[in-house]
Structures are given as C-alpha cells and as structure tokens.
Design an enzyme around this catalytic site. Sequence first.
Site, PDB file in Angstrom:
ATOM      1  N   GLU A 143       0.821  -1.214   0.000  1.00 29.86           N
ATOM      2  CA  GLU A 143       0.000   0.000   0.000  1.00 29.86           C
ATOM      3  C   GLU A 143       0.853   1.262   0.000  1.00 29.86           C
ATOM      4  OE1 GLU A 143      -2.526  -3.308   0.815  1.00 29.86           O
ATOM      5  OE2 GLU A 143      -0.622  -2.712   1.732  1.00 29.86           O
ATOM      6  N   HIS A 203     -10.555  -6.496   8.486  1.00 31.30           N
ATOM      7  CA  HIS A 203     -11.037  -6.263   7.124  1.00 31.30           C
ATOM      8  C   HIS A 203     -12.425  -5.634   7.110  1.00 31.30           C
ATOM      9  CE1 HIS A 203      -7.953  -9.382   6.600  1.00 31.30           C
ATOM     10  NE2 HIS A 203      -7.864  -9.016   5.336  1.00 31.30           N
TER      11      HIS A 203
END
Length: 329
Positions: A59, A128
């Site tokens: 990321e 998540h």
Amino acid sequence: MAETTYIKAITSTLADAMRADERVFVLGEDVAEGGPYTATVGLAEEIGTERVINTPISEAAITGVAIGAAQSGLRPVLEIMFVDFITLALDQLVNAAAKAHFMSGGQLTVPMVLRTQGGAGQRGAAQHSQSLESWLTHVPGLKVVMPSRAVDAAGLLAAAIADPNPVVFIENKTLYFRKEEVPEGPAPVRIGQAVTLRKGGDVTIVALSRLVHDALAAAERLAAEGVEAEVLDPRTLVPLDLEAIVESVKRTGRLVVAHEAVEHGGFGAEIAAQVQRAAFDFLDAPVGRVGAPFAPIPFSAPLEDAYLPGADEIVAAVRATLSDKPSGP
C-alpha cells in the site's frame, strides 16, 4: 432512468474519465483483472495495461507511485483493497500527499484519488471490516468523500478525478451490488454538497454511507408513530456542508447523527460539536449519536450482526431525543 448498481457506477465513471483524459490511469492490486470487487473489470481490455496497472502488495508503494505521478501532471486513481490497510500508506498520504501543496508554497498539486472500501457485514473480522473515515478527516489537505448511493458514487468520483487536490473516496462493500434507478449520464456532484433524501419537521437524522439507507428505513418506521424525520446525507465529510445540516436543525430542533464506525471519536462527534456551536439556540434536546460499540468487529456472524448499528438503533436514538423536553420558561 436506468437501473445500475453502486459498483457499476464506479466502473463506468472510471471508464468515462479514462476515455476523456489520457492523464487518468488506475493502479492497485489486481486492478487489471477487475480488482477484488470487479470495480475495474473490463478497463484493461479497453484502455490497456499501460494505464490499468497491477502493483505489488504494498500500500505504501502504490500510494507513493500515485503521489509522484500526480505531482508530475498525471491523474492517478489508486485502489487500496480495504480501508483497514490504509494504515500502511498513512505516511505517504498524510505527510506527503496532504502537505505537498502547502509546503511547496502552492507550486505543487496532487490531483489523485485514493479509492478504498470500508464497512462490515461480510464476516471479514476485525482487520477487514473497519470504518476509519474519522482518522482521515483530521488531516488538513485531504478531501474525504463517502457516497451512499450509486448516483452519488458516479457524480462524486467524476468530481474527485477532476479535483486538483488529493481525495480519499470511501466506498461501502455492502452497497456494491444494491440495485438503483439512476438518471442516464449523471452530472458530477459538487464536493462538499449534502443532499436531503427525506423531508420532515420533527427531527433531523444525518447519516453516513450504509447508515443512510438504515436512516431512511428508520424514518418510515417513525412515520407510522407520527414522527416525521428529515434524513440528510452529507456525501462528503471534508469539506462538510454544515450550512445544510444547520438549516435542517433550525427547522426540526433535534438532531441524531449515525454512522457505522465506532461511536467513540467517530465523525458524528464532529458534526454534533459544529451544530451545537452554530445552532445551539435552536436545539430542543441534546444531539443523539449512533455508532458501533468500542470493540473490535467480531468474526462470528451473530456477534457481528449484534455489533453493527442499524435502523433499530436509529429509531431508539430518535425516540430518546424526542423524549427530552425543551428547556426554558
């Protein structure tokens, strides 16, 4: 009118932007294969893999590449697969993208869009499923967009891609395949403009993302009790359309704010604080707040269902604020 879904609105808007402007490109994990939720499906086949770029699982690297490209004159749209993983890109996003224009004395702009997905309800467990929008609203230099409907997702994504500033575009996974009727070729929505989805005179409900739909369901239930709730969707958190919220509160005298994120430190607290300062004399009761409990999101289906706020919690908060009597002579 045409029927579409939230995810199809994202895909078609990305395709339109890439057809119209060769500076626009998409990058992220598996985006050339359609991405984890099919948001970029078909783009590589039409546009080519030079502008639909698969990246390593990093990321920080994805965001860093996007920032450099944006400062060089391109308009990247990067995807972070889960908002939970934005933690790995915060240095790039907070200390580079958000600060570049200011620290360069206005010489640099960072016209990039960071798309990411938040929210629970799909049994993704604690790593998540989070809603972390309030972290991002605390960073000067970032715009934060959080549409709840397909028509707003399309319009706001088009506006975000055209914006010269970094925009964090937060989608909700549970809304992706919800069917909606939308106008053909929706125009861009101005960033920083709220929308009133239901009129009412007894209480204002300001809800974010998925909770907008729960707020509308709650308003229907309350109407059967003789309570007319006005439902307002800010659509963007930074900049916030405080004027629209205050105008509504001045008419209704009461406010409930609702979001899926943990209530403690959530963006609802910011809305409540700004409204009480701007419209204190018009409030007939304390501002009600709806959010998740201060706990990690459970993996267990029954526990996750119990954890998530929804229409029941909004109805209860409205009833509570209506039970508070106005003070004064």
